[in-house]
Design an enzyme around this catalytic site. Sequence first.
Site, PDB file in Angstrom:
ATOM      1  N   GLY A 102       0.982  -1.238  -0.187  1.00  0.00           N
ATOM      2  CA  GLY A 102      -0.135  -0.282   0.033  1.00  0.00           C
ATOM      3  C   GLY A 102       0.750   1.485  -0.269  1.00  0.00           C
ATOM      4  CD  GLN A 155       3.442   5.642   2.948  1.00  0.00           C
ATOM      5  OE1 GLN A 155       2.331   5.433   2.405  1.00  0.00           O
ATOM      6  NE2 GLN A 155       3.868   4.983   3.486  1.00  0.00           N
ATOM      7  CB  CYS A 196       4.863   2.103   8.123  1.00  0.00           C
ATOM      8  SG  CYS A 196       4.715   3.861   7.304  1.00  0.00           S
ATOM      9  CG  LEU A 197       6.331   0.742   1.891  1.00  0.00           C
ATOM     10  CD1 LEU A 197       5.839   1.439   0.712  1.00  0.00           C
ATOM     11  CD2 LEU A 197       7.567  -0.167   1.844  1.00  0.00           C
ATOM     12  CG  HIS A 242      -0.973   1.105   7.174  1.00  0.00           C
ATOM     13  ND1 HIS A 242      -0.652   0.739   8.537  1.00  0.00           N
ATOM     14  CD2 HIS A 242      -0.176   2.216   6.256  1.00  0.00           C
ATOM     15  CE1 HIS A 242       0.862   1.513   7.869  1.00  0.00           C
ATOM     16  NE2 HIS A 242       1.058   2.570   6.758  1.00  0.00           N
ATOM     17  CD  GLU A 243      -1.071   2.171   3.209  1.00  0.00           C
ATOM     18  OE1 GLU A 243      -0.549   2.948   2.970  1.00  0.00           O
ATOM     19  OE2 GLU A 243      -0.181   1.461   3.493  1.00  0.00           O
ATOM     20  CG  HIS A 257       0.039   6.646   5.501  1.00  0.00           C
ATOM     21  ND1 HIS A 257       1.009   7.248   6.478  1.00  0.00           N
ATOM     22  CD2 HIS A 257       0.327   5.070   5.164  1.00  0.00           C
ATOM     23  CE1 HIS A 257       2.177   6.450   6.610  1.00  0.00           C
ATOM     24  NE2 HIS A 257       1.822   5.792   6.168  1.00  0.00           N
TER      25      HIS A 257
HETATM   26  O1  K1U Z   1       1.495   2.172   4.179  1.00  0.00           O
HETATM   27  C1  K1U Z   1       2.288   2.026   4.008  1.00  0.00           C
HETATM   28  O2  K1U Z   1       3.408   2.801   4.773  1.00  0.00           O
HETATM   29  C2  K1U Z   1       2.485   0.281   2.995  1.00  0.00           C
HETATM   30  C3  K1U Z   1       2.629  -0.444   4.015  1.00  0.00           C
HETATM   31  C4  K1U Z   1       1.045  -1.269   4.302  1.00  0.00           C
HETATM   32  C5  K1U Z   1       0.454  -1.939   4.948  1.00  0.00           C
HETATM   33  C6  K1U Z   1       1.163  -2.947   5.697  1.00  0.00           C
HETATM   34  C7  K1U Z   1       1.349  -4.471   6.368  1.00  0.00           C
HETATM   35  C8  K1U Z   1       0.134  -3.499   7.257  1.00  0.00           C
HETATM   36  C9  K1U Z   1      -0.753  -2.166   7.361  1.00  0.00           C
HETATM   37  C10 K1U Z   1       0.169  -1.888   6.025  1.00  0.00           C
HETATM   38  C11 K1U Z   1       3.042  -1.702   3.550  1.00  0.00           C
HETATM   39  O3  K1U Z   1       3.424  -2.258   2.400  1.00  0.00           O
HETATM   40  S1  K1U Z   1       4.780  -2.113   4.390  1.00  0.00           S
HETATM   41  C12 K1U Z   1       5.600  -3.621   3.277  1.00  0.00           C
HETATM   42  C13 K1U Z   1       4.435  -5.173   3.917  1.00  0.00           C
HETATM   43  O4  K1U Z   1       3.954  -5.197   4.498  1.00  0.00           O
HETATM   44  C14 K1U Z   1       5.135  -6.275   2.140  1.00  0.00           C
HETATM   45  C15 K1U Z   1       5.818  -5.431   1.503  1.00  0.00           C
HETATM   46  C16 K1U Z   1       5.815  -6.985   0.925  1.00  0.00           C
HETATM   47  C17 K1U Z   1       5.014  -8.288   0.285  1.00  0.00           C
HETATM   48  C18 K1U Z   1       4.480  -8.163   1.673  1.00  0.00           C
HETATM   49  C19 K1U Z   1       4.420  -6.752   2.105  1.00  0.00           C
HETATM   50 ZN    ZN Z   2       2.526   3.276   6.265  1.00  0.00          ZN
END
Ligand code: K1U
Ligand code: ZN
Length: 173
Positions: free
Chosen positions: A46, A51, A95-96, A137-138, A141
């Site tokens: 996501g 971001q 979270c990225l 979560h998004e 943000h």
């Molecule tokens: O919003 C963001 O920072 C993105 C975030 C989204 C998220 C993940 C998990 C729970 C709630 C929200 C991410 O994508 S973190 C990376 C991640 O979860 C992932 C990356 C590669 C493969 C599988 C998962």
């Molecule tokens: Zn995030």
Amino acid sequence: MAVREILILPDKRLRRVSEPVKKIDAGIRKLVEDMFESMYDAPGIGLAAIQVGIPKRVITMDLSKKEETEKNPQVFINPEVLWRSEEKATYEEGCLSIPEYYGDVERPAQVKVKYLDLEGKPHEIEANGLLATVLQHEIDHTNGVLFIDHISKLKRDRVVKKFAKAAKRSVAG
Ligand code: K1U
Ligand code: ZN
């Protein structure tokens, strides 16, 4: 298409409340393309426009599994939570903008969300499971809220301190 830089904690821009999209024009379509490129590159499942430094209420998502060959890109413009279940679910979130930090977050297990697609068509969905978690979560943000705001103050202070230190170090060279 371009990979845009993802803002990292403690960047203050992550705390901005994003503005609704008034018109889905070429600028928004380019932003969405770049968000997908940035999200897949990270990689993440996501991404919210803030971001990548753009304070607009735009979210991209792809919850397809690694082993699935087909991608499932989803765009949510001006998303709004219409209903939250009393029932809660806990998921370990990442979270990225807070790389390599994960924490358990309890949120409503189901939500009803309205949004516009890239053509400006309105939709309403009832989400549960991972979709409900990532949508919340998004949407957080877009309101300047980070998942660490839902964990204990002790853990939050610890992670904020760690990232503030790392940011200082990178400025100092
Ligand atoms: O919003 C963001 O920072 C993105 C975030 C989204 C998220 C993940 C998990 C729970 C709630 C929200 C991410 O994508 S973190 C990376 C991640 O979860 C992932 C990356 C590669 C493969 C599988 C998962
Ligand atoms: Zn995030």
